[in-house]
Design a protein around this motif. Sequence first.
Motif, PDB file in Angstrom:
ATOM      1  N   TYR A  41      -4.928   8.875  -8.159  1.00 29.14           N
ATOM      2  CA  TYR A  41      -5.106   8.013  -6.987  1.00 29.14           C
ATOM      3  C   TYR A  41      -4.727   6.573  -7.316  1.00 29.14           C
ATOM      4  O   TYR A  41      -4.036   5.911  -6.552  1.00 29.14           O
ATOM      5  CB  TYR A  41      -6.545   8.088  -6.487  1.00 29.14           C
ATOM      6  CG  TYR A  41      -6.817   7.155  -5.348  1.00 29.14           C
ATOM      7  CD1 TYR A  41      -6.374   7.455  -4.069  1.00 29.14           C
ATOM      8  CD2 TYR A  41      -7.503   5.967  -5.547  1.00 29.14           C
ATOM      9  CE1 TYR A  41      -6.613   6.600  -3.014  1.00 29.14           C
ATOM     10  CE2 TYR A  41      -7.746   5.109  -4.507  1.00 29.14           C
ATOM     11  CZ  TYR A  41      -7.302   5.426  -3.240  1.00 29.14           C
ATOM     12  OH  TYR A  41      -7.533   4.572  -2.203  1.00 29.14           O
ATOM     13  N   LYS A  42      -5.179   6.105  -8.466  1.00 27.33           N
ATOM     14  CA  LYS A  42      -4.909   4.715  -8.850  1.00 27.33           C
ATOM     15  C   LYS A  42      -3.411   4.468  -9.030  1.00 27.33           C
ATOM     16  O   LYS A  42      -2.910   3.402  -8.703  1.00 27.33           O
ATOM     17  CB  LYS A  42      -5.652   4.393 -10.141  1.00 27.33           C
ATOM     18  CG  LYS A  42      -5.538   2.968 -10.577  1.00 27.33           C
ATOM     19  CD  LYS A  42      -6.865   2.475 -11.050  1.00 27.33           C
ATOM     20  CE  LYS A  42      -6.767   1.054 -11.520  1.00 27.33           C
ATOM     21  NZ  LYS A  42      -7.239   0.123 -10.550  1.00 27.33           N
ATOM     22  N   ARG A  43      -2.697   5.469  -9.525  1.00 25.20           N
ATOM     23  CA  ARG A  43      -1.252   5.332  -9.746  1.00 25.20           C
ATOM     24  C   ARG A  43      -0.427   5.817  -8.553  1.00 25.20           C
ATOM     25  O   ARG A  43       0.790   5.905  -8.656  1.00 25.20           O
ATOM     26  CB  ARG A  43      -0.849   6.115 -10.987  1.00 25.20           C
ATOM     27  CG  ARG A  43      -1.437   5.541 -12.252  1.00 25.20           C
ATOM     28  CD  ARG A  43      -0.982   6.299 -13.449  1.00 25.20           C
ATOM     29  NE  ARG A  43      -1.535   5.722 -14.673  1.00 25.20           N
ATOM     30  CZ  ARG A  43      -1.336   6.220 -15.869  1.00 25.20           C
ATOM     31  NH1 ARG A  43      -0.588   7.293 -16.024  1.00 25.20           N
ATOM     32  NH2 ARG A  43      -1.864   5.653 -16.913  1.00 25.20           N
ATOM     33  N   SER A  44      -1.088   6.158  -7.459  1.00 22.77           N
ATOM     34  CA  SER A  44      -0.430   6.662  -6.241  1.00 22.77           C
ATOM     35  C   SER A  44       0.455   7.868  -6.534  1.00 22.77           C
ATOM     36  O   SER A  44       1.592   7.949  -6.087  1.00 22.77           O
ATOM     37  CB  SER A  44       0.391   5.558  -5.574  1.00 22.77           C
ATOM     38  OG  SER A  44      -0.444   4.507  -5.182  1.00 22.77           O
ATOM     39  N   HIS A  46      -0.638  11.114  -5.928  1.00 25.96           N
ATOM     40  CA  HIS A  46      -0.977  12.252  -5.077  1.00 25.96           C
ATOM     41  C   HIS A  46       0.148  12.509  -4.083  1.00 25.96           C
ATOM     42  O   HIS A  46       0.891  11.601  -3.693  1.00 25.96           O
ATOM     43  CB  HIS A  46      -2.279  11.988  -4.312  1.00 25.96           C
ATOM     44  CG  HIS A  46      -3.510  12.171  -5.146  1.00 25.96           C
ATOM     45  ND1 HIS A  46      -3.875  13.377  -5.681  1.00 25.96           N
ATOM     46  CD2 HIS A  46      -4.455  11.297  -5.533  1.00 25.96           C
ATOM     47  CE1 HIS A  46      -4.994  13.243  -6.357  1.00 25.96           C
ATOM     48  NE2 HIS A  46      -5.365  11.980  -6.290  1.00 25.96           N
ATOM     49  N   SER A  48       1.869  12.816  -0.685  1.00 22.21           N
ATOM     50  CA  SER A  48       1.598  12.165   0.589  1.00 22.21           C
ATOM     51  C   SER A  48       2.766  12.396   1.542  1.00 22.21           C
ATOM     52  O   SER A  48       3.904  12.559   1.119  1.00 22.21           O
ATOM     53  CB  SER A  48       1.353  10.668   0.407  1.00 22.21           C
ATOM     54  OG  SER A  48       2.491  10.053  -0.130  1.00 22.21           O
ATOM     55  N   THR A  50       4.996  10.671   4.032  1.00 22.61           N
ATOM     56  CA  THR A  50       5.336   9.265   4.249  1.00 22.61           C
ATOM     57  C   THR A  50       6.272   9.018   5.422  1.00 22.61           C
ATOM     58  O   THR A  50       6.573   7.869   5.714  1.00 22.61           O
ATOM     59  CB  THR A  50       5.989   8.689   2.989  1.00 22.61           C
ATOM     60  OG1 THR A  50       7.177   9.429   2.703  1.00 22.61           O
ATOM     61  CG2 THR A  50       5.041   8.739   1.807  1.00 22.61           C
ATOM     62  N   ARG A  53       4.671   6.710   8.074  1.00 23.25           N
ATOM     63  CA  ARG A  53       4.505   5.353   7.570  1.00 23.25           C
ATOM     64  C   ARG A  53       5.848   4.632   7.452  1.00 23.25           C
ATOM     65  O   ARG A  53       5.960   3.449   7.760  1.00 23.25           O
ATOM     66  CB  ARG A  53       3.797   5.388   6.215  1.00 23.25           C
ATOM     67  CG  ARG A  53       3.550   4.021   5.639  1.00 23.25           C
ATOM     68  CD  ARG A  53       2.856   4.072   4.313  1.00 23.25           C
ATOM     69  NE  ARG A  53       3.646   4.852   3.368  1.00 23.25           N
ATOM     70  CZ  ARG A  53       3.158   5.427   2.285  1.00 23.25           C
ATOM     71  NH1 ARG A  53       1.886   5.327   2.017  1.00 23.25           N
ATOM     72  NH2 ARG A  53       3.927   6.111   1.481  1.00 23.25           N
ATOM     73  N   ARG A  65      -1.870  -0.811   5.380  1.00 25.63           N
ATOM     74  CA  ARG A  65      -2.367  -0.696   4.009  1.00 25.63           C
ATOM     75  C   ARG A  65      -3.673  -1.467   3.834  1.00 25.63           C
ATOM     76  O   ARG A  65      -4.601  -1.020   3.170  1.00 25.63           O
ATOM     77  CB  ARG A  65      -1.318  -1.224   3.041  1.00 25.63           C
ATOM     78  CG  ARG A  65      -1.534  -0.792   1.633  1.00 25.63           C
ATOM     79  CD  ARG A  65      -0.392  -1.172   0.747  1.00 25.63           C
ATOM     80  NE  ARG A  65       0.714  -1.683   1.553  1.00 25.63           N
ATOM     81  CZ  ARG A  65       1.699  -2.438   1.112  1.00 25.63           C
ATOM     82  NH1 ARG A  65       1.742  -2.767  -0.131  1.00 25.63           N
ATOM     83  NH2 ARG A  65       2.656  -2.879   1.892  1.00 25.63           N
ATOM     84  N   TRP A  69      -8.523   0.196   3.978  1.00 27.09           N
ATOM     85  CA  TRP A  69      -9.612  -0.020   3.031  1.00 27.09           C
ATOM     86  C   TRP A  69     -10.976  -0.156   3.711  1.00 27.09           C
ATOM     87  O   TRP A  69     -11.994   0.110   3.071  1.00 27.09           O
ATOM     88  CB  TRP A  69      -9.331  -1.259   2.180  1.00 27.09           C
ATOM     89  CG  TRP A  69      -8.262  -0.984   1.189  1.00 27.09           C
ATOM     90  CD1 TRP A  69      -6.975  -1.383   1.236  1.00 27.09           C
ATOM     91  CD2 TRP A  69      -8.387  -0.185   0.014  1.00 27.09           C
ATOM     92  NE1 TRP A  69      -6.282  -0.898   0.168  1.00 27.09           N
ATOM     93  CE2 TRP A  69      -7.128  -0.151  -0.602  1.00 27.09           C
ATOM     94  CE3 TRP A  69      -9.436   0.524  -0.570  1.00 27.09           C
ATOM     95  CZ2 TRP A  69      -6.888   0.550  -1.770  1.00 27.09           C
ATOM     96  CZ3 TRP A  69      -9.193   1.216  -1.735  1.00 27.09           C
ATOM     97  CH2 TRP A  69      -7.935   1.225  -2.313  1.00 27.09           C
TER      98      TRP A  69
END
Length: 107
Positions: A41-44, A46, A48, A50, A53, A65, A69
């Motif tokens: 997740y932190k390194r994106s 997963h 997705s 797109t 988007r 973006r 949050w």
Amino acid sequence: MIVSTTLQIVFRVFFDALAWSEEVSRYMLVWSTFLGATLAYKRSMHISVTFVRESFSQRVRKALRIARWFPRSSSSQWRSTLRWTTCRGSGNRFLPPCGFRCPSCTS
């Protein structure tokens, strides 16, 4: 985890089974899953979708973006509060496989 599982197999085949090795392997598997998912997740990393988007302009993408949050942080706060409440109410439980008591958060 590999060492614990290998020891478990060797001891089950040739000696008496180790009571703790299955529990250790299970907890290591759970922790490695959660840590791996967090790192992905932190390194994106997963998977997705797109195409929706990417159909927006750069300005709208940045606003989306930032806006994503707010639900995440409120959800995280709610889950943290729920976990803390559950932990405080769990008391001093006995863990049979390990042979000791699990201290509660209040002690």
